[in-house]
Motif scaffolding. Structure first.
Motif: not given
Length: 370
Positions: A240, A243, A296, A299-300, A302-304, A306-307
């Protein structure tokens, strides 16, 4: 007594009001506070649950922890770790317990001096950060302590419902991904080995660089379970960092590599991936806190997620089959080679010339068509 930060008014934390009205010496007489300046600063606060004060009392540097619940189990853990030799001045260690005030639900512990692993990654010392966390995991895995509630994948799945609900409430898209992730986690729940002492919230900011080893603080959520749970949380919080700060991606990766190298042979790779995915779901669910300070946040999150989905799917892959060693080609030396070997090794060491002839004969045998 000088308060460098205003203490909150919180009826659930009787210790705060006692320190504000009585002063530190009278609120916690066990401390035997010396005459002289006392400075107190609020450094952590969860309304209705707990608060942490940093205090400078003469030459002493203390952490004063105030709770809405009885902190006796945490105090018992500090005492057990001290008996195990982990509250000293060298090697892996935890803060020493200095005082307890039962009626006010207060613990006073020593303040460990040093940067956090989180801070090490930020200044380009990712490899050292990962090694410190790995050293603690190995230390904890060897401790014969059976204290604390049971932690593990079953409890994680139970709590996953809360995390998914928070994401559903925050955004429909996040909620959909979170539900899919929870289904994958439920279908890939790892088998767990004998339980070990766990920190429970093994964030990068809870591990300190003490020069000769790691220090670990904030033990409120400790328990018993698989080492992979703490490992997954450490790796999730380190990832993170990259990220949130793209410039730190390389050092966050170095921290991960050093951690995995330092725990090689101890952890199950698929279980680590599972707990890491679950930790990212948990961290993503804190949107009610993050959205107020990160523009953000969506988006943050969503990225977590997705990972986390990729990690959970990796956790469900079958274990790789042990790679069978290729059968060695049958060694059938010809008569001349065999005679020479026997002659050379029967009663005396082979001469250099004989060794060279043996090598050539063996090479010829290896490359001769069968």
């Amino acid at each position: 007594m000088k308060l460098t930060t205003e203490l909150p008014a919180d009826p659930a934390l009787p210790g705060i009001e006692a320190i504000r009205t009585l002063g530190l010496a009278r609120a916690i007489p066990q401390l035997e506070v010396e005459e002289g300046p006392v400075e107190i600063r609020l450094v952590g606060y969860t309304p209705g649950a707990r608060a942490t004060l940093e205090a400078h009392v003469g030459l002493r540097h203390l952490a004063i922890k105030l709770y809405a619940y009885d902190p006796a189990p945490e105090a018992e853990l500090y005492e057990a770790l001290a008996r195990a030799g982990l509250a000293g001045h060298a090697g892996p260690r935890v803060p020493p317990l200095l005082a307890r005030q039962h009626d006010l639900r207060i613990l006073v512990i020593g303040w460990l001096e040093g940067p956090t692993v989180h801070e090490l990654v930020k200044v380009g010392k990712g490899a050292r950060a990962g090694q410190l966390a790995a050293d603690w995991i190995r230390c904890a895995a060897a401790l014969p302590l059976g204290l604390g509630p049971k932690l593990g994948s079953a409890r994680v799945l139970y709590r996953a419902g809360e995390w998914v609900a928070a994401l559903v409430a925050a955004d429909p898209g996040l909620g959909k991904t979170a539900k899919a992730l929870a289904r994958v986690l439920a279908n890939t729940q790892p088998r767990e080995q004998a339980p070990r002492l766990l920190h429970g919230t093994f964030y990068a900011r809870h591990v300190l660089e003490l020069g000769d080893g790691p220090g670990v603080i904030d033990w409120e959520r400790y328990g018993q379970g698989p080492c992979e749970l703490d490992a997954g949380m450490f790796l999730a919080t380190t990832w993170r960092l990259g990220l949130d700060h793209p410039a730190l991606v390389a050092d966050a990766a170095r921290a991960e590599q050093a951690f995995l190298a330092g725990t090689e042979g101890l952890l199950d790779e698929r279980a680590v991936a599972w707990h890491r995915a679950a930790a990212l779901l948990r961290l993503a669910s804190k949107v009610h806190v993050v959205e107020r300070r990160k523009p953000h946040w969506l988006t943050r999150a969503q990225a977590m997620l997705g990972e986390a989905l990729q990690l959970a799917e990796r956790a469900g892959q079958p274990a790789p089959e042990p790679r069978a060693e290729a059968p060695a080609a049958a060694f059938r030396p010809n008569g001349a080679a065999l005679a020479l070997i026997l002659q050379a090794l029967a009663t005396r060491p082979a001469t250099p010339e004989e060794l060279e002839r043996i090598r050539k004969l063996l090479d010829e045998t290896r490359h001769r068509p069968s």
